[in-house]
Design an enzyme around this catalytic site. Structure first.
Site, short mmCIF file in Angstrom:
data_model
loop_
_atom_site.label_atom_id
_atom_site.label_comp_id
_atom_site.label_asym_id
_atom_site.label_seq_id
_atom_site.Cartn_x
_atom_site.Cartn_y
_atom_site.Cartn_z
N ALA A 60 0.86 -1.18 0.00
CA ALA A 60 0.00 0.00 0.00
C ALA A 60 0.90 1.23 0.00
O ALA A 60 1.75 1.38 0.88
CB ALA A 60 -0.91 -0.01 1.22
N VAL A 86 4.26 -1.32 3.56
CA VAL A 86 4.19 0.10 3.21
C VAL A 86 5.13 0.40 2.05
O VAL A 86 6.34 0.13 2.11
CB VAL A 86 4.55 0.98 4.43
CG1 VAL A 86 4.49 2.46 4.05
CG2 VAL A 86 3.61 0.70 5.60
N LYS A 87 4.56 0.96 1.00
CA LYS A 87 5.30 1.24 -0.23
C LYS A 87 5.85 2.67 -0.18
O LYS A 87 5.08 3.63 -0.06
CB LYS A 87 4.37 1.04 -1.42
CG LYS A 87 5.04 0.73 -2.73
CD LYS A 87 3.98 0.34 -3.75
CE LYS A 87 4.58 -0.03 -5.08
NZ LYS A 87 3.51 -0.34 -6.07
N ILE A 88 7.17 2.79 -0.30
CA ILE A 88 7.87 4.06 -0.12
C ILE A 88 8.66 4.40 -1.39
O ILE A 88 9.38 3.55 -1.93
CB ILE A 88 8.85 3.98 1.06
CG1 ILE A 88 8.12 3.61 2.37
CG2 ILE A 88 9.64 5.27 1.21
CD1 ILE A 88 7.23 4.70 2.90
#
Length: 219
Positions: A60, A86-88
Site C-alpha cells: 500500500a 508500506v510502499k515508499i
C-alpha cells in the site's frame, strides 16, 4: 520465486489466488484510480478488502513525499491489517522512512527504483522489498533485465536481506528471465501469470488425447 499481482481489481486478485500460486499484491494510486476508488476512507477499505482475500503481503503506497508525511501515512496504512507492506518511493526522505519503518518492525517496499545505486541505498536502509521497474527502463532503451542481474549480484555479494521485487513486468518472457536472473519476486498483471499456462503443443496434445479417447469410446 514469489508471484505478486499488480492490480487493485478484486476479481483479478481472487482469480489469481484461486489459481493457487499467488503470494501477494502490489497496488499504487494509479491502480486505485483505475478501479474508481477515491477518498481516504474508501482507499483504506479497499486495501482491507484485498487483505481479506490473500494470505499476506499487500503493498500500500504512501502519497507524501516528505519524511513526516510518509511516516504518518505509513503508520495509518500498517494499522489496516498485518498483511500490509508500506510502499515508499526512492527519494531522500523515502530512504529515511525505510530506515525508520525497519526499526519499528514495519515491512516496506521501496518503489520507483531504476539504478543499482538506488538498490544499494534501499538495502542499507533496511527495505523489505525493492521494486526495480524493468518495463519502464525498456521504454527508454535501457535493458531492465540487466539491472535485475546487477542488483542480484550486488545483494549476493554482501548478503543483503532485501528481496528483489521485479516490477513493471510486461510479458511472460520478462517473468521467466527474472526467474533466471534471481529475482525473489515478480509483480505483474494477471495476464502475465496466466500466460505461463500457454503452449501450442499443450493445446494440440490435449486435443489429440481427447480425440483418441472419443475414438476408443466409439463416439
Amino acid at each position: 520465486m514469489k508471484f505478486f499481482i499488480d492490480t487493485a481489481n478484486l476479481d483479478e486478485i481472487r482469480e489469481a489466488y484461486d489459481l493457487g500460486v499467488l503470494d501477494g499484491v502490489t497496488t499504487n494510486p494509479s491502480l486505485m484510480a483505475k478501479e474508481g476508488i477515491s477518498g481516504d476512507a474508501n482507499v483504506k477499505a479497499h486495501y482491507k478488502a484485498i487483505c481479506d482475500i490473500v494470505d499476506d503481503k499487500v503493498s500500500a503506497e504512501v502519497i507524501s513525499t516528505n519524511f513526516e508525511g510518509m511516516i504518518s501515512e505509513g503508520k495509518e496504512l500498517a494499522k489496516i491489517d498485518d498483511k500490509i507492506v508500506v510502499k515508499i518511493p526512492m527519494i531522500k526522505d523515502g530512504v529515511k522512512a525505510l530506515k525508520y519503518f525497519h526499526s519499528e518492525g514495519i515491512r516496506t517496499n521501496c518503489t520507483l527504483v531504476f539504478s543499482a545505486g538506488q538498490a544499494i541505498l534501499a538495502a542499507k536502509a533496511g527495505a523489505s522489498y525493492l521494486s526495480p521497474f524493468i518495463g519502464r527502463l525498456d521504454d527508454i532503451s535501457y535493458d531492465g533485465l540487466e539491472l535485475i542481474a546487477q542488483i542480484a549480484h550486488i545483494y549476493q555479494n554482501y548478503g543483503f536481506e532485501t528481496e528483489i521485487l521485479a516490477a513493471s513486468v510486461r510479458h511472460t518472457m520478462h517473468l521467466i528471465k527474472c526467474a533466471e536472473l534471481g529475482a525473489d519476486v515478480v509483480t505483474c498483471p494477471l495476464k502475465v501469470i496466466t500466460g505461463l499456462l500457454k503452449h501450442p503443443l499443450t493445446d494440440s496434445g490435449l486435443a489429440q488425447f481427447l480425440a483418441d479417447h472419443a475414438k476408443a469410446a466409439g463416439k
